[in-house]
Design a protein around this motif. Structure first.
Motif, PDB file in Angstrom:
ATOM      1  N   LEU A  23      37.313  56.933  18.070  1.00  0.00           N
ATOM      2  CA  LEU A  23      38.759  56.888  17.950  1.00  0.00           C
ATOM      3  C   LEU A  23      39.271  58.087  17.153  1.00  0.00           C
ATOM      4  O   LEU A  23      38.601  58.570  16.243  1.00  0.00           O
ATOM      5  N   VAL A  24      40.456  58.542  17.499  1.00  0.00           N
ATOM      6  CA  VAL A  24      41.049  59.697  16.828  1.00  0.00           C
ATOM      7  C   VAL A  24      41.160  59.435  15.330  1.00  0.00           C
ATOM      8  O   VAL A  24      41.645  58.398  14.896  1.00  0.00           O
ATOM      9  N   GLY A  25      40.672  60.377  14.535  1.00  0.00           N
ATOM     10  CA  GLY A  25      40.807  60.295  13.096  1.00  0.00           C
ATOM     11  C   GLY A  25      39.766  59.452  12.395  1.00  0.00           C
ATOM     12  O   GLY A  25      39.749  59.370  11.173  1.00  0.00           O
ATOM     13  N   LEU A  26      38.877  58.804  13.152  1.00  0.00           N
ATOM     14  CA  LEU A  26      37.877  57.924  12.553  1.00  0.00           C
ATOM     15  C   LEU A  26      36.476  58.332  13.012  1.00  0.00           C
ATOM     16  O   LEU A  26      36.238  58.491  14.210  1.00  0.00           O
ATOM     17  N   LYS A  27      35.562  58.478  12.075  1.00  0.00           N
ATOM     18  CA  LYS A  27      34.159  58.654  12.434  1.00  0.00           C
ATOM     19  C   LYS A  27      33.568  57.285  12.753  1.00  0.00           C
ATOM     20  O   LYS A  27      33.853  56.299  12.081  1.00  0.00           O
ATOM     21  N   THR A  28      32.725  57.235  13.783  1.00  0.00           N
ATOM     22  CA  THR A  28      32.022  55.999  14.101  1.00  0.00           C
ATOM     23  C   THR A  28      30.680  56.023  13.381  1.00  0.00           C
ATOM     24  O   THR A  28      29.762  56.737  13.776  1.00  0.00           O
ATOM     25  N   HIS A  29      30.582  55.253  12.312  1.00  0.00           N
ATOM     26  CA  HIS A  29      29.409  55.271  11.444  1.00  0.00           C
ATOM     27  C   HIS A  29      28.608  53.974  11.555  1.00  0.00           C
ATOM     28  O   HIS A  29      27.512  53.869  11.011  1.00  0.00           O
ATOM     29  N   ALA A  30      29.143  52.970  12.242  1.00  0.00           N
ATOM     30  CA  ALA A  30      28.423  51.705  12.442  1.00  0.00           C
ATOM     31  C   ALA A  30      27.160  51.971  13.246  1.00  0.00           C
ATOM     32  O   ALA A  30      27.148  52.823  14.138  1.00  0.00           O
ATOM     33  N   LYS A  31      26.092  51.219  12.930  1.00  0.00           N
ATOM     34  CA  LYS A  31      24.821  51.390  13.629  1.00  0.00           C
ATOM     35  C   LYS A  31      24.514  50.082  14.357  1.00  0.00           C
ATOM     36  O   LYS A  31      24.069  49.104  13.759  1.00  0.00           O
ATOM     37  N   ILE A  32      24.771  50.086  15.662  1.00  0.00           N
ATOM     38  CA  ILE A  32      24.646  48.840  16.413  1.00  0.00           C
ATOM     39  C   ILE A  32      24.294  49.117  17.871  1.00  0.00           C
ATOM     40  O   ILE A  32      24.741  50.110  18.455  1.00  0.00           O
ATOM     41  N   THR A  33      23.460  48.251  18.421  1.00  0.00           N
ATOM     42  CA  THR A  33      23.115  48.292  19.850  1.00  0.00           C
ATOM     43  C   THR A  33      23.317  46.896  20.432  1.00  0.00           C
ATOM     44  O   THR A  33      22.919  45.894  19.821  1.00  0.00           O
ATOM     45  N   LEU A  34      23.909  46.854  21.600  1.00  0.00           N
ATOM     46  CA  LEU A  34      24.140  45.596  22.321  1.00  0.00           C
ATOM     47  C   LEU A  34      23.485  45.680  23.692  1.00  0.00           C
ATOM     48  O   LEU A  34      23.722  46.643  24.430  1.00  0.00           O
ATOM     49  N   VAL A  35      22.657  44.697  24.005  1.00  0.00           N
ATOM     50  CA  VAL A  35      22.033  44.607  25.322  1.00  0.00           C
ATOM     51  C   VAL A  35      22.498  43.306  25.977  1.00  0.00           C
ATOM     52  O   VAL A  35      22.374  42.226  25.380  1.00  0.00           O
ATOM     53  N   VAL A  36      23.053  43.418  27.179  1.00  0.00           N
ATOM     54  CA  VAL A  36      23.532  42.246  27.914  1.00  0.00           C
ATOM     55  C   VAL A  36      22.563  41.976  29.052  1.00  0.00           C
ATOM     56  O   VAL A  36      22.292  42.854  29.881  1.00  0.00           O
ATOM     57  N   ARG A  37      22.042  40.746  29.067  1.00  0.00           N
ATOM     58  CA  ARG A  37      20.964  40.413  30.005  1.00  0.00           C
ATOM     59  C   ARG A  37      21.331  39.172  30.819  1.00  0.00           C
ATOM     60  O   ARG A  37      21.829  38.177  30.287  1.00  0.00           O
ATOM     61  N   GLN A  38      21.079  39.232  32.130  1.00  0.00           N
ATOM     62  CA  GLN A  38      21.297  38.086  33.022  1.00  0.00           C
ATOM     63  C   GLN A  38      20.062  37.199  32.969  1.00  0.00           C
ATOM     64  O   GLN A  38      18.954  37.639  33.282  1.00  0.00           O
ATOM     65  N   GLU A  39      20.243  35.952  32.569  1.00  0.00           N
ATOM     66  CA  GLU A  39      19.129  35.010  32.466  1.00  0.00           C
ATOM     67  C   GLU A  39      19.471  33.740  33.223  1.00  0.00           C
ATOM     68  O   GLU A  39      20.647  33.507  33.542  1.00  0.00           O
ATOM     69  N   PRO A  40      18.476  32.903  33.541  1.00  0.00           N
ATOM     70  CA  PRO A  40      18.734  31.706  34.365  1.00  0.00           C
ATOM     71  C   PRO A  40      19.874  30.836  33.838  1.00  0.00           C
ATOM     72  O   PRO A  40      20.653  30.279  34.617  1.00  0.00           O
ATOM     73  N   GLU A  41      19.989  30.733  32.516  1.00  0.00           N
ATOM     74  CA  GLU A  41      21.046  29.889  31.936  1.00  0.00           C
ATOM     75  C   GLU A  41      22.370  30.626  31.762  1.00  0.00           C
ATOM     76  O   GLU A  41      23.339  30.055  31.261  1.00  0.00           O
ATOM     77  N   GLY A  42      22.409  31.905  32.137  1.00  0.00           N
ATOM     78  CA  GLY A  42      23.646  32.671  32.026  1.00  0.00           C
ATOM     79  C   GLY A  42      23.426  33.982  31.294  1.00  0.00           C
ATOM     80  O   GLY A  42      22.295  34.360  30.973  1.00  0.00           O
ATOM     81  N   LEU A  43      24.503  34.705  31.009  1.00  0.00           N
ATOM     82  CA  LEU A  43      24.398  35.964  30.286  1.00  0.00           C
ATOM     83  C   LEU A  43      24.038  35.706  28.823  1.00  0.00           C
ATOM     84  O   LEU A  43      24.548  34.784  28.200  1.00  0.00           O
ATOM     85  N   ARG A  44      23.164  36.541  28.300  1.00  0.00           N
ATOM     86  CA  ARG A  44      22.808  36.449  26.882  1.00  0.00           C
ATOM     87  C   ARG A  44      22.904  37.847  26.273  1.00  0.00           C
ATOM     88  O   ARG A  44      22.513  38.836  26.888  1.00  0.00           O
ATOM     89  N   ARG A  45      23.426  37.892  25.054  1.00  0.00           N
ATOM     90  CA  ARG A  45      23.562  39.166  24.344  1.00  0.00           C
ATOM     91  C   ARG A  45      22.463  39.282  23.294  1.00  0.00           C
ATOM     92  O   ARG A  45      22.210  38.344  22.539  1.00  0.00           O
TER      93      ARG A  45
END
Length: 698
Positions: free
Chosen positions: A438-460
């Motif tokens: 975003l303009v004017g802001l450094k992105t310093h958060a350290k995060i990874t998100l993986v979205v996976r399709q599984e038999p019971e539904g989507l899981r993060r």
């Protein structure tokens, strides 16, 4: 404000310690490691190198900013009581004293290295066969690269690159009138050649001798100026303002704007001039005139820029007794013999403590996500990555295979801008969605998100860390990482990426605290809650392990909690503007700093909460830039056993009586000394095989 009971040691009369002076105290603690005779000798040399590198960045960013304020006529005092001019004067005095101490330590370390058969030798002290070898090296390797640059009426002063080593050469001719001005030229010491050149060994000697490149050039300087007589040759080094000034609002393409600014950085105003001791007065005058530097001139009694010492350990073989034993990071026991990381994360959260536990687990997480046919999307923030990061390869592979890959690349990560631009382009070419934040802001958060399709539904599946996704620094920095499939954290993670990459109304965070929107308020709320518990006689205790504490509002909240009876233990590696131990203000606050083999980088926050303990991981320090000008997050650790693990890490730091220093109310640090058995927290951490044990009450 409350009356101050403790002496100030010439500090400004304030309830706060100045940020920039606190940083100098931190670098002094780094220098103390180089002076520690119990430390392996080559490790002491590394710390001398780190002192130089730290000071370079400090001068090119912090001191440069102060000089800009002075130039603009800014005279208002900061919240610690300093005007820019007064602060600059104090900094130059302290920094000069520090550099003198550093070079005293360099001479001591050099003497000790010589006893071990490792010598830095002047060309003049070599024997005939060694000189011959160095002459050949100079004429075949060095001479073709050199460019002598004369400075006279027809040839203006050439561009001098920031933090490069140069030789200032004063010349004359036999036919010259002695009263006339001498000739002047400069020669850059090539940065793409080895600064330390190992000389062939003497007969029947096992000693390793090194000649510095500038010493070799100085001896052969006549070859560059035939027809002239060198009168004096001395080294100098310029530090320029390296802070980027971006017009993000008006930039059509942020990547192009940063590339332009990086080119402008070469011409940044002069901040510091280092010159070799005994420099010819005429040469010094020419340099001062050209760079318009009247203050912050450091006369160096030794080689300019000791950062070359960082390489010494790597080029020497057979001196293992002068180094730390290599650490072998353990692969997390929970993931050993696990084929599918995602199946394991369905069952439990997993904590990683680097460098004691291997960063390979994070790499494997991303790689498995890239190749897993059930993974639909990978979203990740990248602030600083290594030179040949396997994560980049995995993300590119995932995009090429059709997965939705979104990477938030922070182009404004200081001094890593060019590397991040290269990664951004590579990822875009592979089909990743690359977002520059975003303009004017450094992105310093350290995060990874993986979205996976599984038999019971989507899981993060989520990884949240306190440090960068950098496999190289993960071997050198202490950091915490959390793997989780907790649905509340997963929901917040999705919302965070939506806010960064698109148009999204502020989210009602269920787990996270996110800067700059609500992290500060959430922290204040929890600090005030501890004060309420203290007034009710319930357990009230705050422990925060951070890199820096400098935000005035945060410090004031901690002061108020202390006055309410909350016990507060801060483990702050670097800058700390809070003044602990002041009667009526902060007598319930202690601050320690640990400087040791690894760079303390993890950020952990603990609240006793009346007995219902809470523990958070954070990407943010308690500085104004982190709380107000960056995208940061704090993440709760829900798993009870993992909370206990993090509390054990905090306990180790608090009990350190070998490498811990305690901040006094007069702003000075003193080593922690007590009658308890010796505890060196980092070395104790290496011994622990599992972090899943019940902790003692704090």
């Amino acid at each position: 404000m409350a009356e101050m009971a403790a002496p100030r040691d010439k500090e400004a009369s304030s309830n706060y310690i100045n940020r920039d002076l606190s940083w100098l105290e931190f670098n002094l603690r780094v220098l103390e490691e180089a002076q520690d005779t119990e430390m392996p000798l080559l490790e002491r040399a590394k710390f001398l190198s780190i002192v130089s590198s730290n000071l370079d960045e400090y001068m090119s960013v912090r001191v440069a900013g102060i000089k800009d304020q002075i130039k603009a006529g800014y005279i208002k005092k900061d919240f610690t009581g300093y005007t820019p001019a007064g602060l600059f004067k104090r900094i130059t005095k302290r920094a000069s004293k520090m550099v003198n101490e550093q070079y005293k330590s360099y001479r001591d370390v050099s003497r000790q290295l010589a006893k071990e058969g490792i010598l830095f030798t002047d060309y003049e002290d070599l024997n005939m066969s060694q000189r011959k070898a160095m002459d050949i090296y100079f004429h075949e390797i060095v001479f073709p690269v050199l460019t002598p640059m004369a400075v006279d009426q027809s040839r203006p002063f050439p561009l001098v690159h920031t933090q490069a080593v140069y030789l200032a050469v004063v010349l004359s001719k036999e036919t010259d009138d002695p009263e006339e001005e001498p000739y002047f030229a400069i020669v850059q010491v090539p940065s793409n050649l080895a600064r330390m050149i190992e000389v062939p060994a003497r007969s029947n000697s096992k000693k390793h001798e090194f000649v510095l490149l500038e010493n070799l050039i100085e001896h052969h300087i006549q070859t560059l100026f035939s027809g002239y007589t060198p009168q004096a040759v001395h080294g100098f080094r310029l530090t320029r303002n390296a802070d980027l000034t971006l017009n993000e609002e008006g930039a059509e393409d942020l990547l192009e704007e940063i590339e332009k600014e990086l080119r402008r950085r070469r011409w940044g105003t002069a901040v510091r001039l280092e010159v070799q001791k005994g420099i010819h007065p005429y040469a010094l005058g020419r340099l001062q005139e050209e760079f318009e530097v009247a203050e912050n001139i450091m006369e160096i009694d030794g080689p300019l820029d000791l950062s070359f010492l960082m390489r010494l350990s790597g080029v020497l073989k057979g001196f293992e007794h002068l180094k730390y034993k290599p650490i072998e990071p353990k692969y997390p026991v929970e993931l050993l013999e696990v084929e599918e990381i995602f199946e394991k994360l369905k069952q439990q959260d997993i904590l990683l403590y680097h460098p004691y536990e291997s960063f390979d687990a994070v790499t494997d997480f991303i790689v498995q996500a890239a190749y897993d046919a059930d993974v639909l999307a990978i979203k990740m923030t990248l602030y600083r990555v290594s030179g040949n990061s396997p994560l980049i390869q995995a993300l590119a592979r995932a995009a090429e295979s059709g997965k939705q890959v979104t990477v938030v690349v922070e182009l404004k990560a200081r001094f890593d801008e060019e590397r991040n631009i290269a990664w951004a382009r590579k990822l875009e070419q592979a089909g990743c969605h690359v977002v520059y934040g975003l303009v004017g802001l450094k992105t310093h958060a350290k995060i990874t998100l993986v979205v996976r399709q599984e038999p019971e539904g989507l899981r993060r599946y989520v990884h949240v860390g306190t440090g960068n996704y950098n496999d190289s620094t993960a071997k050198l920095y202490t950091d915490i990482g959390l793997f989780t499939s907790h649905p509340i954290i997963g929901e917040d993670a999705s919302a965070l990426f939506n806010e960064v990459t698109g148009y999204s109304a502020p989210h009602n965070w269920k787990a996270f605290g996110v800067a700059p929107t609500d992290m500060k308020d959430k922290l204040f709320e929890k600090i005030r809650r501890e004060a309420k518990h203290a007034s009710e006689g319930k357990p009230a205790h705050i422990i925060a392990k951070l890199n820096s504490v400098s935000n005035q509002e945060m410090i004031d909240e901690l002061y108020e909690a202390s006055k309410a009876g909350v016990k507060i233990d801060l483990i702050v590696r670097g800058i700390c503007c809070l003044r602990p131990g002041v009667e009526g203000l902060s007598e319930n606050i202690t601050v320690i700093s640990i400087v040791d083999r690894f760079l303390e980088h993890s950020r952990i926050i603990y609240f006793a909460n009346g007995g219902d303990e809470e523990v958070y991981l954070s990407s943010a320090d308690w500085m104004t830039r982190n709380l107000m000008k960056r995208i940061e997050l704090i993440c709760p650790v829900f798993d009870k056993d993992l909370r206990k693990s993090l509390i054990r890490i905090l306990e180790l730091s608090l009990n350190d009586n070998v490498k811990a220093r305690k901040l006094q109310s007069n702003s000075m640090y003193t080593r922690v000394v007590n009658d308890s058995p010796r505890i060196r927290s980092q070395f104790e951490a290496m011994k622990i095989k599992s972090w899943k044990k019940t902790h003692r009450p704090l």
